[in-house]
Design a protein around this motif. Structure first.
Motif, PDB file in Angstrom:
ATOM      1  N   GLU A   1     -12.469 110.870 -21.033  1.00  0.00           N
ATOM      2  CA  GLU A   1     -11.414 110.767 -20.013  1.00  0.00           C
ATOM      3  C   GLU A   1     -10.030 111.056 -20.588  1.00  0.00           C
TER       4      GLU A   1
ATOM      5  N   ARG B   1      -6.212 111.353 -19.557  1.00  0.00           N
ATOM      6  CA  ARG B   1      -5.342 110.963 -18.449  1.00  0.00           C
ATOM      7  C   ARG B   1      -4.059 111.774 -18.415  1.00  0.00           C
TER       8      ARG B   1
ATOM      9  N   TYR C   1      -2.768 109.469 -12.197  1.00  0.00           N
ATOM     10  CA  TYR C   1      -1.721 109.429 -13.219  1.00  0.00           C
ATOM     11  C   TYR C   1      -0.730 110.557 -12.959  1.00  0.00           C
TER      12      TYR C   1
ATOM     13  N   GLY D   1      -5.589 108.926 -23.076  1.00  0.00           N
ATOM     14  CA  GLY D   1      -6.782 108.773 -22.270  1.00  0.00           C
ATOM     15  C   GLY D   1      -7.678 107.680 -22.787  1.00  0.00           C
TER      16      GLY D   1
END
Length: 377
Positions: free
Chosen positions: A64, A66, A85, A353
């Motif tokens: 992930e 972000r 985000y 992330g």
């Protein structure tokens, strides 16, 4: 500014420890980015840059991401965020904060308030015959104090038995400096590398006591926050930066500073420019050279910052030695927080992330590929 406090209680601690787990998490389904901008005149070409950035968000092996932000030659040329985000999202530093601590120590040394190779001024170590009195600021900045510390759970130990978990969330959370400074030596100062979040909090406590004689938590908090803001955050324009504090007023600048990706990039650019911003030299170039020079016990670690060099046999490799220039350096944090700087490419890259620390290989590889699409000076 709101006061940030550590959560307490068994339920809250369980939630925190779960969020810190290094167990791989399923990658979210790829959807349209919440925010994306790529400069049409980016040096590699827009299409090539888009291609180099896409895997951070679309390849499940990278888990992930972000936020990803790329600065080239001092301007943002690429920026992308996952859904939920955006440019105004404050994201946690984890151990990227250690490089902030190393920078603030350098400012105090430049101010004549501290001396790099003097014994660290820690009252706990001042009794006659205490071997910890030989620990210097240099030892602490190089993670070579010799203090007994277990950063992460090892072997059959549970996560709550590691010193870092105890320090931040369990029996040490009320006064992180006291927990860290009471540790005994397990090696002679300067003889062994031992990565330690506790070490960074010792450095913050030293800075705080240098700024105020008060033991009042509110006074301690204000003294350190005013210094960090006045000397670093405000001159760099890091308006979003919010550090957390323990109940004793010690800034948790080993792991808990929150800021936007854009502001983390400003910090990286500050170090890329050897401590200057808008032609103002805020940090001596001699200090940035110190930060970016290999420590005695680990070539990949400098003065509270990671370097793109091979580590000693038996140590896990960090960054991507051999895949990018050896003068690349980085502030790194738990679960894949990165501020990566390549001076030869005039690049600062921020990746924020959640990727398990054991699964960072694909992130490192993609960062090296991203660096490679830019021309060298």
């Amino acid at each position: 500014m709101p006061r940030y406090k550590l959560l307490v209680g068994a339920t809250a601690i369980s939630m925190i420890l779960a969020s810190c787990s290094e167990d791989p998490q399923p990658a979210p389904e790829v959807s349209a980015p919440a925010f994306e901008q790529i400069a049409d005149d980016a040096a590699p070409g827009k299409a090539r840059l888009v291609e180099a950035i896409a895997p951070f968000f679309e390849d499940p092996a990278l888990a992930e991401t972000r936020a990803l932000l790329v600065m080239h030659g001092g301007r943002i040329v690429a920026e992308r965020y996952a859904p939920g985000y955006g440019p105004d999202s404050r994201l946690i530093s984890w151990s990227m904060a250690k490089s902030v601590t190393g920078t603030l120590i350098g400012m105090m040394v430049a101010d004549g308030l501290l001396v790099l190779d003097d014994p660290a001024p820690v009252p706990e170590w001042s009794s006659p015959g205490d071997p910890r009195a030989k620990i210097t600021l240099r030892h602490l900045l190089h993670m070579s104090s010799g203090l007994d510390h277990t950063e992460m759970a090892e072997g059959d130990k549970a996560i709550y038995e590691a010193d870092t978990t105890r320090l931040l969330f369990l029996d040490g959370r009320e006064n992180v400096a006291r927990y860290a400074e009471k540790r005994n030596l397990e090696a002679n100062p300067g003889s062994k590398f031992e990565y330690s979040t506790a070490t960074s909090h010792i450095l913050v406590d030293i800075m705080t006591r240098t700024l105020t004689d008060s033991s009042d938590p509110q006074v301690r908090r204000k003294a350190m926050l005013d210094y960090a803001r006045g000397r670093l955050f405000e001159p760099l324009g890091m308006a979003s930066a919010v550090p957390e504090f323990d109940r004793n007023g010690t800034m948790l600048a080993g792991s808990m500073i929150h800021a936007t990706a854009r502001d983390w990039a400003k910090f990286g650019e500050f170090l890329r420019n050897n401590g200057s911003v808008r032609s103002a030299q805020l940090l001596p170039t001699s200090w940035t050279r110190f930060m970016k020079a290999s420590s005695t016990n680990d070539p990949a670690y400098g003065g509270h910052i990671w370097l793109n060099k091979r580590r000693p046999d038996g140590s896990d490799q960090v960054l991507f030695p051999g895949k990018a220039p050896s003068d690349v350096f980085a502030a790194l944090g738990h679960l894949g927080q990165f501020i990566v700087v390549s001076p030869q490419h005039r690049l600062t890259i921020v990746r924020l992330g959640k990727t398990a620390d054991s699964d960072l290989g694909p992130i490192n590889d993609q960062l090296a590929k991203l660096i490679s699409v830019f021309p060298k000076n």
